[in-house]
Design an enzyme around this catalytic site. Structure first.
Site, PDB file in Angstrom:
ATOM      1  N   GLU A   1      12.505  -4.948  -4.802  1.00  0.00           N
ATOM      2  CA  GLU A   1      12.702  -3.460  -4.976  1.00  0.00           C
ATOM      3  C   GLU A   1      14.268  -3.252  -4.171  1.00  0.00           C
ATOM      4  O   GLU A   1      15.068  -2.577  -4.834  1.00  0.00           O
ATOM      5  CB  GLU A   1      11.859  -2.576  -4.371  1.00  0.00           C
ATOM      6  CG  GLU A   1      10.518  -2.646  -5.062  1.00  0.00           C
ATOM      7  CD  GLU A   1       9.364  -2.178  -4.553  1.00  0.00           C
ATOM      8  OE1 GLU A   1       8.753  -2.296  -3.484  1.00  0.00           O
ATOM      9  OE2 GLU A   1       8.766  -0.959  -5.270  1.00  0.00           O
TER      10      GLU A   1
ATOM     11  N   GLU B   1       2.525  -6.766  -5.743  1.00  0.00           N
ATOM     12  CA  GLU B   1       1.665  -5.905  -5.094  1.00  0.00           C
ATOM     13  C   GLU B   1       0.299  -5.678  -5.452  1.00  0.00           C
ATOM     14  O   GLU B   1      -0.675  -5.475  -4.771  1.00  0.00           O
ATOM     15  CB  GLU B   1       2.338  -4.321  -5.084  1.00  0.00           C
ATOM     16  CG  GLU B   1       3.598  -4.077  -4.039  1.00  0.00           C
ATOM     17  CD  GLU B   1       5.006  -4.742  -4.727  1.00  0.00           C
ATOM     18  OE1 GLU B   1       5.049  -5.628  -5.839  1.00  0.00           O
ATOM     19  OE2 GLU B   1       6.016  -4.318  -4.170  1.00  0.00           O
TER      20      GLU B   1
HETATM   21  N1  3HC Z   1       4.090  -9.147   5.419  1.00  0.00           N
HETATM   22  C1  3HC Z   1       3.508  -9.447   6.576  1.00  0.00           C
HETATM   23  N2  3HC Z   1       3.555 -10.696   6.953  1.00  0.00           N
HETATM   24  C2  3HC Z   1       3.683 -11.753   5.896  1.00  0.00           C
HETATM   25  C3  3HC Z   1       4.100 -11.123   4.524  1.00  0.00           C
HETATM   26  C4  3HC Z   1       4.158  -9.865   4.481  1.00  0.00           C
HETATM   27  N3  3HC Z   1       4.675  -9.269   3.269  1.00  0.00           N
HETATM   28  N4  3HC Z   1       4.070 -12.345   3.784  1.00  0.00           N
HETATM   29  C5  3HC Z   1       3.783 -13.431   4.432  1.00  0.00           C
HETATM   30  N5  3HC Z   1       3.485 -13.076   5.876  1.00  0.00           N
HETATM   31  C6  3HC Z   1       3.151 -13.649   7.115  1.00  0.00           C
HETATM   32  C7  3HC Z   1       1.819 -14.539   6.795  1.00  0.00           C
HETATM   33  O1  3HC Z   1       0.733 -13.873   7.311  1.00  0.00           O
HETATM   34  C8  3HC Z   1       2.114 -15.721   7.581  1.00  0.00           C
HETATM   35  O2  3HC Z   1       2.032 -15.464   9.006  1.00  0.00           O
HETATM   36  P1  3HC Z   1       1.357 -16.337  10.122  1.00  0.00           P
HETATM   37  O3  3HC Z   1       2.142 -17.473  10.318  1.00  0.00           O
HETATM   38  O4  3HC Z   1       1.293 -15.442  11.347  1.00  0.00           O
HETATM   39  O5  3HC Z   1      -0.097 -16.721   9.512  1.00  0.00           O
HETATM   40  C9  3HC Z   1       3.538 -15.931   7.566  1.00  0.00           C
HETATM   41  O6  3HC Z   1       4.224 -14.901   7.063  1.00  0.00           O
HETATM   42  C10 3HC Z   1       3.869 -17.219   6.474  1.00  0.00           C
HETATM   43  O7  3HC Z   1       3.244 -16.933   5.224  1.00  0.00           O
HETATM   44  P2  3HC Z   1       2.440 -18.213   4.290  1.00  0.00           P
HETATM   45  O8  3HC Z   1       1.748 -18.805   5.394  1.00  0.00           O
HETATM   46  O9  3HC Z   1       1.912 -17.350   3.375  1.00  0.00           O
HETATM   47  O10 3HC Z   1       3.921 -19.027   3.969  1.00  0.00           O
HETATM   48  P3  3HC Z   1       4.139 -19.744   2.650  1.00  0.00           P
HETATM   49  O11 3HC Z   1       5.264 -20.211   2.869  1.00  0.00           O
HETATM   50  O12 3HC Z   1       2.803 -20.385   2.122  1.00  0.00           O
HETATM   51  O13 3HC Z   1       4.260 -18.357   1.583  1.00  0.00           O
HETATM   52  C11 3HC Z   1       4.765 -16.378   0.482  1.00  0.00           C
HETATM   53  C12 3HC Z   1       5.191 -17.569   1.498  1.00  0.00           C
HETATM   54  C13 3HC Z   1       4.979 -16.803  -0.863  1.00  0.00           C
HETATM   55  C14 3HC Z   1       6.135 -15.167   0.964  1.00  0.00           C
HETATM   56  C15 3HC Z   1       3.597 -15.771   0.894  1.00  0.00           C
HETATM   57  O14 3HC Z   1       3.512 -15.505   2.414  1.00  0.00           O
HETATM   58  C16 3HC Z   1       3.370 -14.438   0.008  1.00  0.00           C
HETATM   59  O15 3HC Z   1       2.944 -14.558  -1.105  1.00  0.00           O
HETATM   60  N6  3HC Z   1       3.458 -13.274   0.893  1.00  0.00           N
HETATM   61  C17 3HC Z   1       3.249 -11.886   0.297  1.00  0.00           C
HETATM   62  C18 3HC Z   1       4.119 -11.656  -0.639  1.00  0.00           C
HETATM   63  C19 3HC Z   1       3.774 -10.150  -1.087  1.00  0.00           C
HETATM   64  O16 3HC Z   1       2.593  -9.825  -1.394  1.00  0.00           O
HETATM   65  N7  3HC Z   1       4.972  -9.246  -1.152  1.00  0.00           N
HETATM   66  C20 3HC Z   1       4.654  -7.874  -1.470  1.00  0.00           C
HETATM   67  C21 3HC Z   1       4.074  -7.245  -0.228  1.00  0.00           C
HETATM   68  S1  3HC Z   1       3.642  -5.381  -0.412  1.00  0.00           S
HETATM   69  C22 3HC Z   1       5.154  -4.711  -0.646  1.00  0.00           C
HETATM   70  O17 3HC Z   1       6.301  -5.298  -0.540  1.00  0.00           O
HETATM   71  C23 3HC Z   1       4.982  -3.279  -0.964  1.00  0.00           C
HETATM   72  C24 3HC Z   1       6.166  -2.652  -1.273  1.00  0.00           C
HETATM   73  O18 3HC Z   1       6.392  -2.210  -2.609  1.00  0.00           O
HETATM   74  C25 3HC Z   1       6.445  -1.138  -0.786  1.00  0.00           C
END
Ligand code: 3HC
Length: 692
Positions: free
Chosen positions: A107, A127
């Site tokens: 975004e 999301e």
């Molecule tokens: N917020 C907070 N923490 C997050 C995060 C996020 N969006 N994404 C990842 N993390 C944290 C994880 O909890 C993890 O923390 P930890 O080491 O303390 O356990 C650390 O980052 C590493 O994450 P992964 O173990 O998942 O690492 P990978 O390399 O395997 O994967 C990733 C990376 C593909 C980015 C995966 O973490 C992921 O899919 N994250 C979520 C992405 C997501 O859903 N984004 C949308 C969020 S909602 C949003 O943006 C709303 C907006 O529209 C207003």
């Protein structure tokens, strides 16, 4: 306050670097510091003619900070204000991206005037997978850029796009390879020199043709119902359509309200719980992995080339790890070889792998009749069928054959790992690795720590699990570990309901409507009635069954009748190809069993009764598992059920679901069931920790 956004200059390019490890989430602090930089450049641009926005570390930005969703407001500065600021900067802003560009990250990029990326970048608005919708402009800007059908598909599915596709679709202005940062800088200079007005998506018209509108409405009708995991998808779809209905500012405000509503649903809370529980499950309490010397695993041995062993071998080959697959039977090895070719050739046909990649994986697995070939393996996994005596003999032999640093694992789904560990003569090296079938596809790995498993052995396997793309949860030793132990009460009640006159299709439908990926009868038919019956028979042999003569007689009788499930064409259903068809003959079998065991058949069984009677024993067992310390955390139990047994993610797993229902409520319902059904065999006993 730590610095999470940095600003530097290179000639006429102002470079803003997001630096908030691990994934540069847009937290309040990130937004504050970014706003301060943008305000300052806007006030005094000096020689700056273009801004480049990039991320440090592995990603540009993988989204908003999900932990902030626990608050009932969005901490200021508002992401929409930041995006507005980016769009209205007096100089062009270029998002130069790599790694993951997800959610709020994409975004933010959409609010920039240009988007360029490294070829390995992944883009998406995931999301809905967290039960929310893009809450900072995604539903309004993306349809303006990509058109409604494509934007709708990306937002409602939450799927990611690779950079090459993003470029083709117009999401990116340029894609670069290895020296991408230098090329991104050159791109910045080229747009600074253009002196043209720069594209602002919020100013573009959002045009939705009648034809597209009709097509999208049909697709929206097909989404899951709002109370069955579809709430966020439906809200997201509505917001996308509203981009054509309202001006940009109104659309943005309505999107924000919808986002805030979604965030408070049980669906979103459950999905967020599932996200963090999965990551937490990888951590072993009391174990500081940084201080442990993990063992290196570069070659894995698998004993037993049946479906399970072959699937396990492919899991490692998929991650580029060499495997020796050993079996005493040449024909079994030949079948395994065929299965391996079949799977990888299928991936080539479906264009998931190139021919060269498939060949590489096939070649990573060598097949052998000799267990001496396992001598140089770093990890050896026994995956022969569930016979304790054979497994004991294998572990004794492994004690002799395996090299001293090797880790020895059993893929048993229920047997005592401590006994196998003793047989090996080196119990510190032994643990359970319970894969789920088909092992190269199912993501769950239950890691069973024995009483004497060395900490570095456990930690090595948890880290290896991540390497091969599995979701791992640790279980202590007990019959069935976490998953199958909880499954027992679920199947027990399924079978009693069958004897009482509910049909397999009725039971399956009730639980599928609850959200289970597959009802219990179809599940056993797929896994094999013989496999399920043998678990009961092994328990019987070990004297572990209670006094109830009617206990799980249904599965045992189907097994005796040769109705082994889908593979034999008959089980709880009759199969026409892969299609399960109701079979009146099986109802007669249950009727006869009911008569034999003096169980009255009823016509008043409801779907609610099915769900409660099947799920409450499962949940109660989860509480006992926690009381006994078999699982470290309730979240680990949820992880097992979400990834191994098709529990609906939007309910967060059985333990989270118990919290949403209320423990007191479950306790009261179990006591009521005990009173109405009788509790001679303690089936409805409430564990001490449930509802106190
Ligand atoms: N917020 C907070 N923490 C997050 C995060 C996020 N969006 N994404 C990842 N993390 C944290 C994880 O909890 C993890 O923390 P930890 O080491 O303390 O356990 C650390 O980052 C590493 O994450 P992964 O173990 O998942 O690492 P990978 O390399 O395997 O994967 C990733 C990376 C593909 C980015 C995966 O973490 C992921 O899919 N994250 C979520 C992405 C997501 O859903 N984004 C949308 C969020 S909602 C949003 O943006 C709303 C907006 O529209 C207003």
């Amino acid at each position: 306050m730590s610095v999470v956004v940095r600003y530097t200059e290179q000639g006429a390019v102002g470079i803003i670097t997001l630096d908030n490890p691990p994934i540069n989430a847009s937290s309040q602090t990130v937004r504050e510091q970014l706003k301060a930089i943008l305000d300052s450049v806007r006030a005094q641009p000096q020689g700056i003619r273009v801004l480049m926005l990039q991320g440090a570390g592995g990603s540009f930005m993988a989204g908003a900070d999900i932990r902030e969703f626990e608050l009932d407001f969005i901490p200021l500065p508002d992401p929409n204000d930041i995006h507005g600021l980016l769009e209205s900067m007096p100089v062009p802003v270029v998002a130069a991206m790599h790694g993951h560009v997800l959610g709020g990250g994409l975004e933010m990029a959409l609010a920039c005037h240009y988007r360029v990326a490294h070829s390995g970048t992944q883009f998406g608005l995931p999301e809905v997978k967290l039960g929310v919708l893009p809450g900072s402009g995604g539903t309004q800007r993306l349809p303006r850029l990509l058109g409604f059908p494509l934007a709708m598909e990306l937002i409602v599915s939450g799927k990611s796009l690779p950079a090459a596709q993003a470029l083709k679709l117009g999401l990116l202005d340029a894609e670069f390879d290895d020296d991408w940062q230098e090329q991104a800088l050159e791109f910045c200079i080229s747009v600074a020199d253009k002196n043209a007005s720069h594209p602002m998506l919020s100013r573009l018209p959002a045009v939705l043709s009648d034809k597209d509108k009709a097509g999208l409405s049909e697709k929206i009708d097909e989404l899951p119902a709002a109370d069955q995991g579809g709430y966020a998808m439906r809200e997201a779809a509505r917001c996308v359509l509203e981009a054509a209905q309202y001006d940009f500012a109104t659309g943005l405000a309505r999107e924000r309200l919808a986002f805030l509503r979604c965030k408070e649903t049980n669906e979103s809370k459950a999905l967020r719980h599932a996200f963090f529980a999965q990551r937490e499950a990888a951590r072993i309490p009391g174990l500081n992995t940084a201080n442990l010397a993990l063992r290196s695993i570069s070659k894995v041995g698998v004993i037993g080339a049946g479906t399970m062993g072959t699937g396990i071998a492919m899991s490692f080959a998929n991650a580029g790890i060499a495997v020796v697959l050993q079996d005493l039977n040449a024909q079994t090895l030949e079948r395994a070889q065929q299965q391996i070719h079949h799977v990888y050739q299928g991936s080539v046909t479906k264009q998931r792998l190139t021919q060269a990649q498939a060949l590489q994986r096939i070649n990573a697995i060598s097949l052998t009749l000799e267990d001496t070939q396992l001598a140089d393996c770093d990890l050896i996994i026994e995956a022969v069928f569930e016979n304790f005596d054979i497994k004991k003999a294998i572990f004794k032999r492994l004690g002799e054959v395996a090299k001293p640093t090797a880790i020895l694992a059993s893929n048993t789904s229920s047997l005592d790992v401590n006994v196998l560990a003793e047989c090996s003569g080196r119990p510190a090296d032994v643990l359970g690795m319970h894969f789920f079938s088909p092992a190269h596809i199912m993501r769950l790995l239950e890691v069973v720590r024995g009483d004497h498993t060395a900490p570095e052995v456990l930690a090595t396997i948890m880290s290896l699990a991540k390497r091969i793309g599995k979701v791992a949860a640790v279980s202590g030793v007990c019959f069935g570990f976490i998953g199958n132990r909880m499954l027992e009460g679920y199947l027990r009640e399924t079978e009693f309901l069958l004897l009482e006159g509910a049909t397999p299709a009725f039971i399956d439908k009730a639980l599928e409507n609850f959200g289970m990926a597959m009802g219990p009868c179809r599940m056993i038919d797929m896994a094999g009635v013989d496999v399920a019956a043998k678990v009961v028979l092994e328990q019987k042999k070990a004297g572990q069954l209670g006094a109830d003569e009617a206990y799980r007689v249904a599965v045992q009788r189907l097994f005796e009748l040769g109705r082994h499930g889908q593979k034999s064409g008959l089980g709880y259903y009759r199969y026409e190809g892969r299609n399960a068809v109701e079979d009146p003959a099986v109802l007669e079998v249950f009727k006869a069993l009911a008569k034999q065991h003096d169980i009255a058949q009823r016509k008043d069984i409801t779907a609610d009764e099915v769900v409660q009677r099947c799920l409450y024993p499962l949940i109660a067992e989860g509480y006992r598992i926690l009381e006994e310390g078999i699982a470290y955390r309730a979240g680990d139990i949820d992880v097992v059920w979400l990834h191994g047994y098709g529990f609906p993610a939007y309910r967060g797993g059985p333990m989270f679901y118990a919290q949403t229902l209320g423990e007191q409520h479950i306790r009261a319902q179990m006591l009521e069931l005990a009173a109405s059904r009788g509790n001679r065999f303690a089936y409805w006993d409430v564990p001490p920790s449930l509802g106190v």
